[in-house]
Structure formats: structure tokens, C-alpha cells
Design an enzyme around this catalytic site. Structure first.
Site, PDB file in Angstrom:
ATOM      1  CE  LYS A 120      -4.319  -1.478   2.266  1.00 10.31           C
ATOM      2  NZ  LYS A 120      -5.214  -1.171   3.396  1.00 10.31           N
ATOM      3  CE  LYS A 134      -8.659 -13.609  -3.100  1.00 11.69           C
ATOM      4  NZ  LYS A 134      -9.101 -13.649  -1.747  1.00 11.69           N
ATOM      5  CE  LYS A 163      -9.237  -6.757   0.585  1.00 12.43           C
ATOM      6  NZ  LYS A 163      -9.153  -6.996   2.005  1.00 12.43           N
TER       7      LYS A 163
HETATM    8  P1  AMP Z   1     -11.563  -9.882   1.568  1.00 16.46           P
HETATM    9  O1  AMP Z   1     -12.599  -9.402   0.614  1.00 16.46           O
HETATM   10  O2  AMP Z   1     -10.308 -10.290   0.888  1.00 16.46           O
HETATM   11  O3  AMP Z   1     -11.351  -8.940   2.735  1.00 16.46           O
HETATM   12  O4  AMP Z   1     -12.080 -11.225   2.206  1.00 16.46           O
HETATM   13  C1  AMP Z   1     -13.081 -11.300   3.200  1.00 16.46           C
HETATM   14  C2  AMP Z   1     -13.495 -12.749   3.317  1.00 16.46           C
HETATM   15  O5  AMP Z   1     -14.105 -13.204   2.097  1.00 16.46           O
HETATM   16  C3  AMP Z   1     -12.340 -13.699   3.594  1.00 16.46           C
HETATM   17  O6  AMP Z   1     -12.720 -14.669   4.542  1.00 16.46           O
HETATM   18  C4  AMP Z   1     -12.055 -14.329   2.257  1.00 16.46           C
HETATM   19  O7  AMP Z   1     -11.539 -15.633   2.360  1.00 16.46           O
HETATM   20  C5  AMP Z   1     -13.424 -14.358   1.582  1.00 16.46           C
HETATM   21  N1  AMP Z   1     -13.241 -14.196   0.142  1.00 16.46           N
HETATM   22  C6  AMP Z   1     -12.740 -13.105  -0.498  1.00 16.46           C
HETATM   23  N2  AMP Z   1     -12.708 -13.286  -1.825  1.00 16.46           N
HETATM   24  C7  AMP Z   1     -13.196 -14.531  -2.059  1.00 16.46           C
HETATM   25  C8  AMP Z   1     -13.420 -15.311  -3.236  1.00 16.46           C
HETATM   26  N3  AMP Z   1     -13.147 -14.843  -4.444  1.00 16.46           N
HETATM   27  N4  AMP Z   1     -13.944 -16.549  -3.087  1.00 16.46           N
HETATM   28  C9  AMP Z   1     -14.235 -17.029  -1.869  1.00 16.46           C
HETATM   29  N5  AMP Z   1     -14.047 -16.360  -0.725  1.00 16.46           N
HETATM   30  C10 AMP Z   1     -13.542 -15.118  -0.802  1.00 16.46           C
HETATM   31  N1  TRP Z   2      -7.748  -5.568   8.191  1.00 15.19           N
HETATM   32  C1  TRP Z   2      -8.936  -6.331   7.902  1.00 15.19           C
HETATM   33  C2  TRP Z   2      -9.179  -6.317   6.383  1.00 15.19           C
HETATM   34  O1  TRP Z   2      -8.904  -5.343   5.722  1.00 15.19           O
HETATM   35  C3  TRP Z   2     -10.130  -5.761   8.598  1.00 15.19           C
HETATM   36  C4  TRP Z   2     -10.015  -5.868  10.093  1.00 15.19           C
HETATM   37  C5  TRP Z   2      -9.810  -4.839  10.973  1.00 15.19           C
HETATM   38  C6  TRP Z   2     -10.146  -7.054  10.855  1.00 15.19           C
HETATM   39  N2  TRP Z   2      -9.823  -5.321  12.262  1.00 15.19           N
HETATM   40  C7  TRP Z   2     -10.008  -6.663  12.220  1.00 15.19           C
HETATM   41  C8  TRP Z   2     -10.334  -8.400  10.512  1.00 15.19           C
HETATM   42  C9  TRP Z   2     -10.055  -7.597  13.241  1.00 15.19           C
HETATM   43  C10 TRP Z   2     -10.404  -9.330  11.548  1.00 15.19           C
HETATM   44  C11 TRP Z   2     -10.251  -8.930  12.912  1.00 15.19           C
HETATM   45  O2  TRP Z   2      -9.735  -7.268   5.860  1.00 15.19           O
END
Ligand code: AMP
Ligand code: TRP
Length: 339
Positions: free
Chosen positions: A120, A201, A204
Site C-alpha cells: 500500500k 480470484k 475486493k
Molecule cells: P476480503 O474481501 O479479501 O477482505 O475477504 C473477506 C473474506 O471473504 C475472507 O474470509 C475471504 O476468504 C473471503 N473471500 C474473499 N474473496 C473470495 C473469493 N473470491 N472466493 C471465496 N471467498 C472469498
Molecule cells: N484488516 C482487515 C481487512 O482489511 C479488517 C479488520 C480490521 C479485521 N480489524 C479486524 C479483521 C479484526 C479481523 C479482525 O480485511
């Protein structure tokens, strides 16, 4: 003086999502759906981490709106406010207080080697102090609640490991105070892939790209448009397969499987003799229907904001009831005169 936390009957889970992230169908099928299914088996704390969202330049109006939307989405996905403490991080002041104290036992080098910080920071001209400190705030979130389990994506595993290091260091310096939490990373398998590029995959960071993701708040027409444009291959076989050229078709079939709960042979038989156009059309309808209850509950919560406000007030009070005594204990441990 040392009083380690009592053993609980149910493991305590804490997770947080930044309100700047748009939740997509991968988040739902890979993570939130499991949280919902397991909410009776755990003590659940789900937090909207607005204080993390200001570690990069941000727009106040957008942050305000998205904070409420994310809380509404948690509930719309099925997290029951009776069974889960759903709250906004900045509503509980103990998070900021705890963060300051943990800052003062965390070596700078630990933060400088975090890979998310490095990537970042590299993308920005001027790096804010809060961005470097981000993982200490995250450690505070988790440790204030004595969480046993922290479900997160793979990219956050390093931050949970840092949280463990900080907890152990504090316990060593000042006596047993914190539970050392475990990261819970979903096994690969339920990995939803980007509709625009099935070799990656769904994520976000790409969610804003046209055709990449279906968001939980998308309208039925947006969902249909995205899925009809999904990248597949030049063949015509509709089968579950890990072959590189079949990743697009496989992704569509897995989404169909997760949402209809049918077996793979049943699904393959259903699509025998049909073309990719039909596959996409049917998957789109299954997604439209699967997300319908979420969309409807979300829209109801956003149009009648009183209920959401009540849930968030109640969540903040229940979170503070755990975090406040904890931060008092932390202050006492480091030698502050506690009133
Ligand atoms: P993130 O969006 O990376 O912060 O992920 C939040 C949660 O969603 C995590 O537990 C990831 O494992 C799950 N996750 C994110 N992207 C995917 C995806 N493409 N397929 C399945 N699970 C996902
Ligand atoms: N840093 C995490 C993310 O961007 C979000 C987050 C903040 C979090 N505090 C947390 C996740 C505490 C689990 C537990 O996905």
C-alpha cells in the site's frame, strides 16, 4: 493479580470488514455464509472497521454512507443481531485507547515488514502514520474481546500473526492478560473467480472493474449483465473440471452448486446438451434469486434507518460492556492510575 480469562463454553469469534470494501458474491459464498451457519456455535463479534478505513485518503460522505451500508449488509446476509454483536469500531472508544498502549510495546520493525503495508505504501506518494499503525489497531480490535478465532482472508493472516506476537509480548511484560487468537483461513475450494478473468480470484481490489464481480447490492439486471459477459472458453462441454481452460465454466458451475445445493452429477446431467448461453442464463437466475432475500432486507434496512440505528446502538453497548473492563485491566497492568 494474574487472572487469566475464564474458559468459555463457545469459542469467541471476532472479525472486521472495512466499510470501503464492496462485498461481492465471493465474500458471501466463501466467508459470510459460513459465519451465518455457525452463529449458534460461537460467541460472535462482527465489526465495521471505520477507523481502519481512514488510514488512506478518503471521502467523508462516502465513508458515512458505506459504514451504514456494510452494517446493513451483515444483517441482510443473515447475521442475527440477537446472536451476534454487530457494531461500528469508532463507537467503542476502547479500541483507540488500547491501540495507543499496544503501540508502546510494538517494535517499529514489526510494522515495517508487513507485506500489506509495503504494497500500500509503495502505491502512495505520501504515507500516513495510521497506515503503518493499521495492524496495531487490528490487534486491539481482536485482543480487547479475548477472541479465540479470527476468520479472515489469506491476505490478513500476517496481521493476525502479528496480533499473536503483540499479545504474547504484553503477557510476558505485564502478566497474563490476553488470549492469543488463532487465524481461521477458509480452505481453498470455495474460491470464486473473477467473471472477467477466471484465472484470478474475485477480489475486493478488482471489484470496481466492469464485469469482474457480482456485488451483494447489485440489481437483478446488473447481475444478469455481468454473468452473461462472463469469460468461458471456446469448447462446449459443461462439466466440473480443474483444467486451466475450463476455469470459467467451472466457476459458473460451482456458484450454481453452492446456491442450489444440488450434487455435481445432477448438475452436469441438467446441463447436458445445453450451450454456454443457457448455462449463463440459468446461473444468472440462480444468483438473482439467491441474493434476493439479501437485497430485499438490505433495502428495507436502508429505507427505514431507525431499526439499523437501534441495532448499532445496542451492538456498541454490548461491545463496550466487554471492551471497557478489558481496557481498564490493560491500563492497570501497565501502571496507570485507574479511576
Ligand atoms: P476480503 O474481501 O479479501 O477482505 O475477504 C473477506 C473474506 O471473504 C475472507 O474470509 C475471504 O476468504 C473471503 N473471500 C474473499 N474473496 C473470495 C473469493 N473470491 N472466493 C471465496 N471467498 C472469498
Ligand atoms: N484488516 C482487515 C481487512 O482489511 C479488517 C479488520 C480490521 C479485521 N480489524 C479486524 C479483521 C479484526 C479481523 C479482525 O480485511
Amino acid at each position: 493479580m494474574s487472572n487469566p480469562p475464564l474458559r468459555r463454553l463457545k469459542p469467541r469469534v471476532f472479525s472486521g470488514v472495512q466499510p470501503t470494501n464492496a462485498l461481492h458474491i465471493g465474500n458471501y459464498l466463501g466467508a459470510i455464509r459460513r459465519w451465518v451457519l455457525e452463529q449458534d456455535l460461537k460467541e460472535n463479534f462482527y465489526c465495521v472497521v471505520d477507523m481502519h478505513a481512514i488510514t488512506v485518503p478518503q471521502d467523508p460522505t462516502t465513508l458515512h454512507r458505506k459504514t451504514r451500508e456494510l452494517a446493513a449488509l451483515y444483517i441482510a446476509c443473515g447475521l442475527d443481531p440477537q446472536k451476534c454483536v454487530i457494531f461500528v469500531q469508532s463507537h467503542v472508544r476502547a479500541h483507540a485507547e488500547c491501540c495507543w498502549i499496544l503501540n508502546c510495546i510494538t517494535p517499529l520493525g514489526w510494522l515495517e515488514r508487513m507485506t500489506q503495508y509495503k504494497s500500500k505504501a509503495a502505491a502512495q506518494e505520501s504515507v500516513l502514520t495510521g497506515l503503518l499503525d493499521y495492524p496495531v489497531l487490528m490487534a486491539s480490535d481482536i485482543l480487547l474481546y479475548d477472541a479465540d478465532e479470527v476468520p479472515v482472508g489469506e491476505d490478513q493472516k500476517q496481521h493476525v500473526e502479528l496480533t499473536r506476537d503483540i499479545a504474547q509480548r504484553f503477557n510476558m511484560l505485564f502478566g497474563d492478560t490476553f488470549v492469543v487468537p488463532a487465524p481461521i483461513i477458509p480452505q481453498s475450494g470455495a474460491r470464486i473467480r473473477g467473471f472477467d478473468d477466471p484465472s484470478k480470484k474475485m477480489s475486493k481490489s478488482d471489484a470496481a472493474n466492469r464485469g469482474h464481480a457480482v456485488l451483494l447490492t447489485d440489481s437483478p439486471d446488473e447481475i444478469r449483465r455481468t454473468i452473461k459477459r462472463a469469460v468461458t472458453d471456446t469448447g462446449r462441454e459443461i462439466v466440473f473440471s480443474e483444467a486451466p481452460e475450463k476455469l470459467g465454466v467451472n466457476n459458473l458451475l460451482e456458484i450454481y452448486e453452492l446456491l442450489t445445493q444440488q450434487s455435481r452429477p445432477e448438475i452436469e446431467a441438467h446441463f447436458t446438451g445445453k450451450g454456454y448461453g443457457a448455462l449463463k442464463g440459468e446461473v444468472a437466475e440462480v444468483v438473482v434469486e439467491g441474493l434476493r432475500p439479501i437485497r430485499e432486507r438490505f433495502n428495507a434496512l436502508m429505507t427505514e434507518p431507525g431499526e439499523l440505528d437501534r441495532i448499532l446502538d445496542d451492538g456498541a453497548a454490548r461491545a463496550a460492556a466487554v471492551a471497557e473492563p478489558k481496557v481498564q485491566e490493560i491500563k492497570r497492568r501497565v501502571g496507570f492510575v485507574v479511576r
